[in-house]
Design an enzyme around this catalytic site. Structure first.
Site, PDB file in Angstrom:
ATOM      1  CG  HIS A  27      -8.618  11.866 -11.540  1.00  0.00           C
ATOM      2  ND1 HIS A  27      -9.414  10.867 -12.060  1.00  0.00           N
ATOM      3  CD2 HIS A  27      -8.333  11.479 -10.273  1.00  0.00           C
ATOM      4  CE1 HIS A  27      -9.602   9.921 -11.147  1.00  0.00           C
ATOM      5  NE2 HIS A  27      -8.959  10.265 -10.057  1.00  0.00           N
ATOM      6  CG  ASP A 154       4.250  13.415  -6.138  1.00  0.00           C
ATOM      7  OD1 ASP A 154       5.489  13.417  -6.028  1.00  0.00           O
ATOM      8  OD2 ASP A 154       3.583  14.441  -6.337  1.00  0.00           O
ATOM      9  CG  ASN A 184       0.991  17.444  -8.180  1.00  0.00           C
ATOM     10  OD1 ASN A 184       1.179  16.778  -7.172  1.00  0.00           O
ATOM     11  ND2 ASN A 184       0.197  17.030  -9.154  1.00  0.00           N
ATOM     12  CG  HIS A 258      -6.087  13.774  -7.162  1.00  0.00           C
ATOM     13  ND1 HIS A 258      -4.866  13.544  -7.746  1.00  0.00           N
ATOM     14  CD2 HIS A 258      -6.713  12.572  -7.135  1.00  0.00           C
ATOM     15  CE1 HIS A 258      -4.763  12.260  -8.058  1.00  0.00           C
ATOM     16  NE2 HIS A 258      -5.861  11.637  -7.679  1.00  0.00           N
ATOM     17  CD  GLU A 403      10.112 -11.524  -7.509  1.00  0.00           C
ATOM     18  OE1 GLU A 403       9.899 -10.368  -7.069  1.00  0.00           O
ATOM     19  OE2 GLU A 403      10.936 -12.301  -6.984  1.00  0.00           O
ATOM     20  CG  HIS A 465       9.555 -20.471  -1.391  1.00  0.00           C
ATOM     21  ND1 HIS A 465       9.482 -19.702  -0.242  1.00  0.00           N
ATOM     22  CD2 HIS A 465      10.608 -19.987  -2.101  1.00  0.00           C
ATOM     23  CE1 HIS A 465      10.469 -18.805  -0.262  1.00  0.00           C
ATOM     24  NE2 HIS A 465      11.149 -18.948  -1.376  1.00  0.00           N
TER      25      HIS A 465
END
Lengths: 659, 659
Positions: A27, A154, A184, A258, A403, A465
């Site tokens: 990248h 981002d 960017n 990228h 969490e 749960h």
């Protein structure tokens, strides 16, 4: 610094585009876009010493946008770290090069955290800042007084965990945290406005952050923003307007830069554009010199710190904690003696609390917490006061309903060092934490996950749960020690092992419901073997029952019933599979003898138990979702009772012509 | 509505506190706090018909704060749904009662989504709204013109996935989504300010939401807020200031009402406080009558809609889609014929794209997308235009870097009906999606997960991006069909099965790297058996190699090499374990003959493979994290080549005295 920062930054750009080109993978866009801001940060602001990357009071730098790994490899090389060498950079993304595709904390000093899974670097940085402020409160400015810096993209900001991290940092007013946002406006799929319309600064302000912005290619603008960040008591988001792939004349500003090599033509064009004449991996001497000089910038500060440490009354304790050593002679023996004298019939979550009362009194480095289930996870002990923005010396964090953010923060705390974080939620929500649990394991971080309500024994809350697949699926994660203790003793033994472990995380699966204490004669830590014989057959042994956690009690009852029918039955408790698998063959064969019929009992997925019971054995488990009802009704309904199990075993023995 | 809404609301309060008290388990605080707002919503705003809970154009209501399940059970009972009956409410949280601890969509009509895992109800509602707007764009206002309503608590809003859901809804300007936020300032651990300092309305506004507020106990204030929400073209957060446990005089406003029965004394005190004389589970007749009347409120609207449907030219297609039936005669035969005629050596991610080109042309109900990896997941086909706020008729969603939000939204789309969602990310990020994948499975939602880069074959991105434990740990989730196809044909077969499946999700694990097409003679869908013999031993069979995905090719090469040494070897491809386990014993025994030495080859966790290879077999896999390097180097490094495998098999055969 007298050198033109643009030239310094262009060295990063050249190394980045050349290394990606050589690997034909990587990248380049992010390192080229953030080279200017990173140059200012590393040459003028960041406190670090390449000669001693482990300096305890260094600033922490986290490249949350880990795909831009060539940025940090360039920075480490240029500032004079021993690694990566230029040869290692040449071998970017090749087998055995420490310059891996994404930065790995276990491959290079100066890489404070393994990043790449988006959002987590940022969230770990929150944990690092918490650790720093806590240690500052304990040891004072003389020893602990540094910042945590992040470069985030981002993607980091769009991930859900960012909301949790931002909320936590804002709530705790972590002014030592400064995040440079590589704004960017490009993601992999294209322009950010394909998928988002968010006013990011407004969101950060809504959580109590300070936001400044700068032109990420204007050095004075960058300096002004960093100055403002440093001056402000709040955590700061530094909105750096950048152009991805800056310097690649035809591709900059597009997603084409990228995640792929620029191509030979564009690399050549960039060389021309940047007026950069050097060959790939060959850097102009004056630029190297200037960078090396910048790398020595904090040497004096470091030396002064060394002097302060040498004379500090806290020296020994501080160094012990930062090096992750438990206090000499640390032992839970006294607590074990209490258990032997006065057996406890309690839920293992309660047993964990009892163990923690002993542990937290002995280990000042533990910092507990829960994702809003303090009373259910039993994670808070009496002596712990909360860690708050008014008092960072507290040792308990109300993480909120976060969490994932909690788990990532704990990774950051463990990586920072000086503290041992543990945190709780329901085991079923290990799913929410899972990306961070994986990074605990990969990074070898000493984090202890306290996961309660570990089966249908949770009862009425129902299938959403009730963990079914969780214990087994957590056992799949390499380097994660998963414990499912059967009583108060095994719980304490698991805690002891978790704390003594320095090279990775541990996860405790604990019951909501009460369990009898199964042992009183205590010697060696039985859990350390992973599995052990808890009951030896009285009649000739024909059956070995293997069980974990709450089902060990059921297995013992079944064994009694089998013996009543003249069928000898061992019971083996298996709290930690990975530790058992690490035992020698003789021990394993003794525990799991070839000639016995093996039966596993665990209120969860059976897939995996074949490892121990074999194809002719019997795996009693739960391969469907649970249901909402009181726990006892569910154990009956799903066949986790001696009454249900014994006939199945007897029938199986018969079917095998064994009776 | 002439009845006093307070009296109507108190019926909810009474049922809620009484049911929780009877179960001695549950969450009374939320239903009591939100009873007033919910009463206004259900008696004056929500479009629904208890006589026909499946009415396709009903408003969707999602109780995201699912722990407050007595709220929705009360509402369904009071408005006249056939279930829950009063007897079922009496049996709240008991085995076999549809009034489970948390609302389960498979137990009660009117429960649109299974909720409880926080944040996900809200995020599923975003998906429902997307489905509604899409179908509206396709079928018009006459047939599709409804809203999605949510009640969410602080926990829903604090979870990371909320950020992703809010961002997506704001970006797509889903004005049909209205969220009532139960702003009671209490979480389990205590006051919200223990853990958060966020200005929530500001955060929502930052993402393009409309925010209104009201006093959640003032009926006119609630009406005004709901009116404003309905009138605004943006998604709306309705900030309802409420008091948790309203009506319980001594406990209201505290976390004591959150997650436990109030206790007999406080229930009695609440009766007095509310001037509620009726016995538990006995409701005053006038109040029942008024509620039932409210339940009939939309009957006329429903009848008008029925008439419009009856005469609509879209009737047949609309009903087909809403009922989830594939078009009559749907088949991929033509595409299979092409593969037979013209074999494809492609990555299975590319094979998935090829299959999708055929599928998307045949099925107008598919809506694809990716969490910012469109070009890597190969999820977008030529004919798909993006679904945007300007054009909801599009069939491709740029979800952004929001894996969890995407997955939850897909659940909502599937639950809404009329569309079949599929979405992509890297398999390693299945961890980010996992809480939603579990809910796909529990809810029986037809969602297709397209997970690419499914092993170390991903190569240079390194261990953070290389799944190791993922395939196996996903196999642990009940009711999730996990496919790991070996070539273009198996990929298309997997897709066909995923689409034909109506009772649950499917997850495709696909390669980054090219794989040869292994079959040309196509008949029955071979993947439908879960595993099948791809190669039959030439010499006397002594070995059966089991493999999945990219390792099938390796197994075939190993088999050839074994045959070269006179060792007969079958190769079995096992793309879907759950389907194989469902085959009859004879088929399974034929595929996995007792007397053969079984060897599994899969570039992932070995734990679990013992099910098929047995204790004397050989499981060749990867029980550690990967590394960063080109894929071929990694396959070599970790022993996934015929050269590495064959000697291990030969040695094992020898060791077993079998040679």
């Amino acid at each position: 610094m007298s050198a033109d920062p643009r030239l310094l930054a262009n060295a990063i750009r050249a190394l980045s585009m050349d290394a990606v080109q050589a690997a034909n993978s990587g990248h380049p866009g992010m390192p080229m876009g953030m080279a200017d801001a990173a140059t200012i940060l590393f040459t003028e602001y960041l406190k670090f010493d390449p000669q001693d990357p482990d300096w305890h009071d260094r600033d922490r730098f986290v490249l949350s946008a880990g795909h831009g790994s060539m940025l940090i490899y360039s920075l480490l090389h240029l500032t004079g770290y021993a690694h990566p060498t230029m040869e290692e950079i040449r071998n970017f993304r090749q087998l055995n090069s420490p310059c891996a595709g994404h930065p790995e904390n276990f491959m290079l000093k100066g890489v404070e955290a393994t990043t790449g899974p988006l959002g987590q670097g940022f969230a770990m940085a929150v944990g690092m800042t918490i650790a720093e402020r806590h240690l500052n409160a304990v040891f004072g400015d003389d020893l602990v007084d540094h910042r945590t810096w992040v470069i985030a993209g981002d993607g980091d900001l769009m991930e859900g965990v960012n909301h949790e991290a931002v909320g936590l940092a804002g709530h705790l007013q972590l002014g030592r945290l400064n995040v440079l946002w590589d704004n960017n406006k490009i993601t992999i799929d294209g322009a950010t406005d394909l998928s988002t319309s968010e006013d990011i600064p407004a969101r950060y302000r809504a959580s109590g952050w300070h936001v400044v912005s700068c032109d990420g290619h204007d050095f004075d603008s960058i300096r002004r923003a960093l100055d403002e960040a440093v001056a402000d008591p709040r955590p700061t988001l530094i909105d750096c307007s950048t152009i991805i792939g800056w310097g690649a004349p035809n591709k900059m500003g597009t997603s084409a830069t990228h995640g792929a090599a620029l191509g030979a033509d564009e690399v050549a064009a960039a060389r021309k554009h940047l007026v950069w004449d050097s060959e790939p991996f060959d850097l102009p001497e004056p630029i190297v010199t200037a960078w090396r000089e910048a790398g020595r910038r904090s040497a004096k500060t470091h030396e002064e710190w060394r002097v302060r440490l040498a004379v500090s009354p806290h020296r020994e304790e501080f160094v012990r904690r930062m090096e992750g050593r438990l206090p000499q002679g640390f032992s839970l023996d006294e607590y074990f003696a209490q258990l032997a004298a006065n057996p406890q019939k309690v839920a293992t979550r309660k047993a964990s609390e009892l163990a923690l009362e002993a542990i937290n009194a002995l280990l000042p480095e533990t910092i507990g917490g829960s994702a809003d289930l303090t009373g259910s996870n039993n994670t808070k002990t009496n002596a712990q006061k909360p860690l708050t923005k008014e008092d960072y010396s507290g040792r308990y964090i109300y993480y909120g309903i976060r969490e994932f953010g909690m788990s990532a923060a704990m990774n950051g705390m463990a990586l920072h060092g000086g503290v041992i974080p543990y945190g709780g939620t329901f085991l079923v929500f290990a799913d929410y934490c899972r990306p961070a649990i994986r990074l605990s394991a990969l990074q070898g971080a000493r984090v202890v996950y306290v996961m309660t309500h570990d089966s249908i024994g949770l009862g009425e809350d129902g299938p959403t749960h009730q963990p079914v697949e969780h214990v087994m699926s957590l056992r799949m994660i390499p380097n994660l020690a998963v414990y499912r203790p059967a009583d108060a003793v095994e719980t304490a033994e698991s805690w002891a092992l978790a704390l003594e472990r320095t090279d990775g995380p541990s996860l405790l699966c604990l019951t909501r419901q009460n369990l009898p204490q199964l042992r009183r004669e205590l010697g060696e830590n039985a859990v350390s073997r992973g599995a052990y014989r808890l009951r030896t057959a009285t009649a000739a042994r024909r059956v070995v029952l293997l069980a974990t956690g709450s089902e060990v009690e059921v297995a013992l009852q079944a064994a009694e019933a089998l013996e009543g029918q003249g069928i000898g039955a061992d019971v083996v408790s298996m709290p930690c599979w990975s530790l058992f698998d690490a035992q020698d063959a003789a021990y394993r064969a003794d525990i799991l003898p070839e000639n016995a019929f093996k039966v596993s009992v665990e209120a969860g997925a059976t897939l995996g138990w074949e490892r121990y019971v074999g194809p002719r054995g019997l795996a009693i488990g739960l391969d469907r979702f649970g249901a909402s009802a009181p726990a006892e009704d569910l154990f009956k309904r799903f066949g986790f009772t001696a009454e249900a199990i014994v006939p199945r075993i007897v029938a199986a023995l018969k079917a095998q012509g064994d009776q």
